[in-house]
Design a protein around this motif. Structure first.
Motif, PDB file in Angstrom:
ATOM      1  N   ASN A  90      -0.859   7.386 -22.322  1.00  0.00           N
ATOM      2  CA  ASN A  90      -1.923   7.175 -21.345  1.00  0.00           C
ATOM      3  C   ASN A  90      -2.790   8.420 -21.217  1.00  0.00           C
ATOM      4  N   THR A  91      -4.051   8.231 -20.866  1.00  0.00           N
ATOM      5  CA  THR A  91      -4.978   9.353 -20.742  1.00  0.00           C
ATOM      6  C   THR A  91      -4.548  10.275 -19.602  1.00  0.00           C
ATOM      7  N   PRO A  92      -4.393  11.574 -19.889  1.00  0.00           N
ATOM      8  CA  PRO A  92      -4.021  12.518 -18.824  1.00  0.00           C
ATOM      9  C   PRO A  92      -5.123  12.618 -17.771  1.00  0.00           C
ATOM     10  N   GLU A  93      -4.729  12.994 -16.566  1.00  0.00           N
ATOM     11  CA  GLU A  93      -5.699  13.147 -15.489  1.00  0.00           C
ATOM     12  C   GLU A  93      -6.506  14.431 -15.637  1.00  0.00           C
ATOM     13  N   SER A  94      -5.971  15.409 -16.353  1.00  0.00           N
ATOM     14  CA  SER A  94      -6.619  16.704 -16.500  1.00  0.00           C
ATOM     15  C   SER A  94      -5.951  17.448 -17.655  1.00  0.00           C
ATOM     16  N   PRO A  95      -6.549  18.562 -18.118  1.00  0.00           N
ATOM     17  CA  PRO A  95      -5.879  19.364 -19.142  1.00  0.00           C
ATOM     18  C   PRO A  95      -4.500  19.847 -18.701  1.00  0.00           C
ATOM     19  N   ALA A  96      -4.350  20.207 -17.423  1.00  0.00           N
ATOM     20  CA  ALA A  96      -3.038  20.646 -16.929  1.00  0.00           C
ATOM     21  C   ALA A  96      -2.020  19.507 -17.032  1.00  0.00           C
ATOM     22  N   HIS A  97      -2.460  18.291 -16.704  1.00  0.00           N
ATOM     23  CA  HIS A  97      -1.583  17.120 -16.806  1.00  0.00           C
ATOM     24  C   HIS A  97      -1.212  16.862 -18.268  1.00  0.00           C
ATOM     25  N   PHE A  98      -2.160  17.098 -19.186  1.00  0.00           N
ATOM     26  CA  PHE A  98      -1.888  16.956 -20.624  1.00  0.00           C
ATOM     27  C   PHE A  98      -0.759  17.891 -21.041  1.00  0.00           C
ATOM     28  N   THR A  99      -0.789  19.133 -20.542  1.00  0.00           N
ATOM     29  CA  THR A  99       0.271  20.092 -20.845  1.00  0.00           C
ATOM     30  C   THR A  99       1.628  19.556 -20.391  1.00  0.00           C
ATOM     31  N   GLN A 100       1.684  18.991 -19.210  1.00  0.00           N
ATOM     32  CA  GLN A 100       2.929  18.438 -18.683  1.00  0.00           C
ATOM     33  C   GLN A 100       3.409  17.258 -19.534  1.00  0.00           C
ATOM     34  N   MET A 101       2.472  16.416 -19.949  1.00  0.00           N
ATOM     35  CA  MET A 101       2.839  15.255 -20.765  1.00  0.00           C
ATOM     36  C   MET A 101       3.368  15.681 -22.138  1.00  0.00           C
ATOM     37  N   VAL A 102       2.762  16.718 -22.711  1.00  0.00           N
ATOM     38  CA  VAL A 102       3.231  17.236 -23.991  1.00  0.00           C
ATOM     39  C   VAL A 102       4.660  17.744 -23.849  1.00  0.00           C
ATOM     40  N   VAL A 131      -4.709  21.631 -28.225  1.00  0.00           N
ATOM     41  CA  VAL A 131      -6.127  21.529 -28.564  1.00  0.00           C
ATOM     42  C   VAL A 131      -6.692  20.307 -27.854  1.00  0.00           C
ATOM     43  N   ALA A 132      -7.806  20.503 -27.137  1.00  0.00           N
ATOM     44  CA  ALA A 132      -8.369  19.388 -26.368  1.00  0.00           C
ATOM     45  C   ALA A 132      -9.808  19.693 -25.988  1.00  0.00           C
ATOM     46  N   SER A 133     -10.464  18.711 -25.398  1.00  0.00           N
ATOM     47  CA  SER A 133     -11.792  18.915 -24.830  1.00  0.00           C
ATOM     48  C   SER A 133     -11.671  18.896 -23.314  1.00  0.00           C
ATOM     49  N   GLY A 134     -12.761  19.179 -22.648  1.00  0.00           N
ATOM     50  CA  GLY A 134     -12.736  19.196 -21.184  1.00  0.00           C
ATOM     51  C   GLY A 134     -12.615  17.819 -20.583  1.00  0.00           C
ATOM     52  N   GLN A 135     -13.031  16.778 -21.332  1.00  0.00           N
ATOM     53  CA  GLN A 135     -12.969  15.407 -20.839  1.00  0.00           C
ATOM     54  C   GLN A 135     -12.011  14.599 -21.700  1.00  0.00           C
ATOM     55  N   LEU A 136     -10.768  14.590 -21.310  1.00  0.00           N
ATOM     56  CA  LEU A 136      -9.762  13.859 -22.072  1.00  0.00           C
ATOM     57  C   LEU A 136     -10.014  12.361 -21.962  1.00  0.00           C
ATOM     58  N   GLY A 137      -9.835  11.677 -23.101  1.00  0.00           N
ATOM     59  CA  GLY A 137     -10.046  10.238 -23.121  1.00  0.00           C
ATOM     60  C   GLY A 137     -11.457   9.838 -23.458  1.00  0.00           C
ATOM     61  N   PRO A 184       5.664  26.301 -17.102  1.00  0.00           N
ATOM     62  CA  PRO A 184       4.537  25.684 -16.385  1.00  0.00           C
ATOM     63  C   PRO A 184       3.346  26.611 -16.199  1.00  0.00           C
ATOM     64  N   THR A 185       3.468  27.861 -16.605  1.00  0.00           N
ATOM     65  CA  THR A 185       2.355  28.796 -16.431  1.00  0.00           C
ATOM     66  C   THR A 185       1.522  28.956 -17.707  1.00  0.00           C
ATOM     67  N   THR A 186       1.897  28.267 -18.796  1.00  0.00           N
ATOM     68  CA  THR A 186       1.186  28.413 -20.065  1.00  0.00           C
ATOM     69  C   THR A 186       0.430  27.133 -20.400  1.00  0.00           C
ATOM     70  N   GLY A 187      -0.211  27.118 -21.540  1.00  0.00           N
ATOM     71  CA  GLY A 187      -1.009  25.953 -21.928  1.00  0.00           C
ATOM     72  C   GLY A 187      -2.267  25.872 -21.077  1.00  0.00           C
ATOM     73  N   PHE A 188      -2.599  24.653 -20.679  1.00  0.00           N
ATOM     74  CA  PHE A 188      -3.788  24.430 -19.846  1.00  0.00           C
ATOM     75  C   PHE A 188      -3.438  24.437 -18.356  1.00  0.00           C
ATOM     76  N   ALA A 189      -2.365  25.129 -17.984  1.00  0.00           N
ATOM     77  CA  ALA A 189      -1.965  25.189 -16.571  1.00  0.00           C
ATOM     78  C   ALA A 189      -3.122  25.703 -15.727  1.00  0.00           C
ATOM     79  N   GLY A 190      -3.324  25.051 -14.593  1.00  0.00           N
ATOM     80  CA  GLY A 190      -4.356  25.496 -13.667  1.00  0.00           C
ATOM     81  C   GLY A 190      -5.729  24.921 -13.957  1.00  0.00           C
ATOM     82  N   ARG A 191      -5.863  24.144 -15.063  1.00  0.00           N
ATOM     83  CA  ARG A 191      -7.164  23.550 -15.390  1.00  0.00           C
ATOM     84  C   ARG A 191      -7.193  22.103 -14.962  1.00  0.00           C
ATOM     85  N   GLY A 192      -7.579  21.854 -13.749  1.00  0.00           N
ATOM     86  CA  GLY A 192      -7.711  20.508 -13.241  1.00  0.00           C
ATOM     87  C   GLY A 192      -6.404  19.959 -12.689  1.00  0.00           C
TER      88      GLY A 192
END
Length: 235
Positions: A174-186, A205-211, A227-235
């Motif tokens: 499913n499409t993540p809600e934000s880059p930070a959510h994408f990190t959690q899903m990964v 690797v991602a864009s600012g608008q997932l999906g 939880p402090t690495t990746g796209f943490a804190g971005r959205g």
């Protein structure tokens, strides 16, 4: 002139790579297995050479459509490809970006080449890209990675297309809600499947608008489970 076929195949694969286009080799690769449970040495070399020449996919036709040993043919091709890829991975790594895309200064292609350098320097174990329609995964696959490229998408059709890209494992999610959510899903996916362990490094690797289809423009270094690495804190 059949004597020219090996050279023409090599040239065609080189041109496809130069332009960043996926290429499949389907040249009666294990034809003897239509009637025999094992391939010839020449056929084994044909499959291996296609892998050495960086084909995105190798294909069977009559061997599986009407052959006596369809499952064995697929298994033999898998074993040859895996053994060849393992040998390639043991060689000194070298960047291999598509020449025409480099000349075009296209930003997604440039980012993909940069991802190769970062992954190589950090000894990352995975590349994980959100690739809604498969474009980002395609550019990454053309850069001679010897580690898995996990390509995530919410589009079933795109996931099926990405099955043919060299080194790419598509994952439907499913499409993540934000880059930070994408990190959690990964994290959740790689840990649940056993592909990665706590602390393993991967490049996200991602864009600012997932999906949304568009240019992939960001990368982040992520330690699995941190939880402090990746796209943490971005959205």
């Amino acid at each position: 002139d059949r004597a020219a076929v090996p050279v023409i195949q090599k040239e065609l694969l080189a041109v496809a790579k130069d332009y960043g286009k996926p290429a499949t080799v389907a040249t009666q690769m294990l034809e003897s297995m239509i009637n025999s449970p094992s391939p010839t040495r020449a056929e084994t070399s044909d499959v291996a050479n296609a892998v050495f020449e960086e084909a995105d996919a190798v294909m069977l036709s009559g061997e599986t459509a009407m052959g006596k040993y369809p499952a064995l043919a697929v298994e033999q091709m898998r074993r040859i490809a895996e053994r060849t890829e393992a040998y390639i991975a043991s060689l000194p790594a070298r960047p291999s970006p598509p020449g025409k895309l480099v000349e075009s200064h296209y930003r997604t292609a440039a980012l993909a080449h940069g991802v190769w350098a970062v992954a190589h320097d950090l000894l990352a174990k995975f590349i994980v890209v959100w690739s809604q329609q498969g474009g980002g995964a395609r550019y990454l696959s053309q850069n001679n990675f010897t580690i898995p490229i996990v390509a995530c998408t919410s589009d079933d059709r795109a996931a099926r297309r990405m099955q043919l890209l060299r080194g790419v494992t598509p994952v439907r999610m499913n499409t993540p809600e934000s880059p930070a959510h994408f990190t959690q899903m990964v994290d959740a996916y790689l840990l649940e499947t056993g592909w990665a362990g706590e602390g393993d490094l991967c490049i996200l690797v991602a864009s600012g608008q997932l999906g949304v289809q568009g240019a992939t423009n960001s990368l982040a270094i992520h330690a699995i489970g941190d939880p402090t690495t990746g796209f943490a804190g971005r959205g």
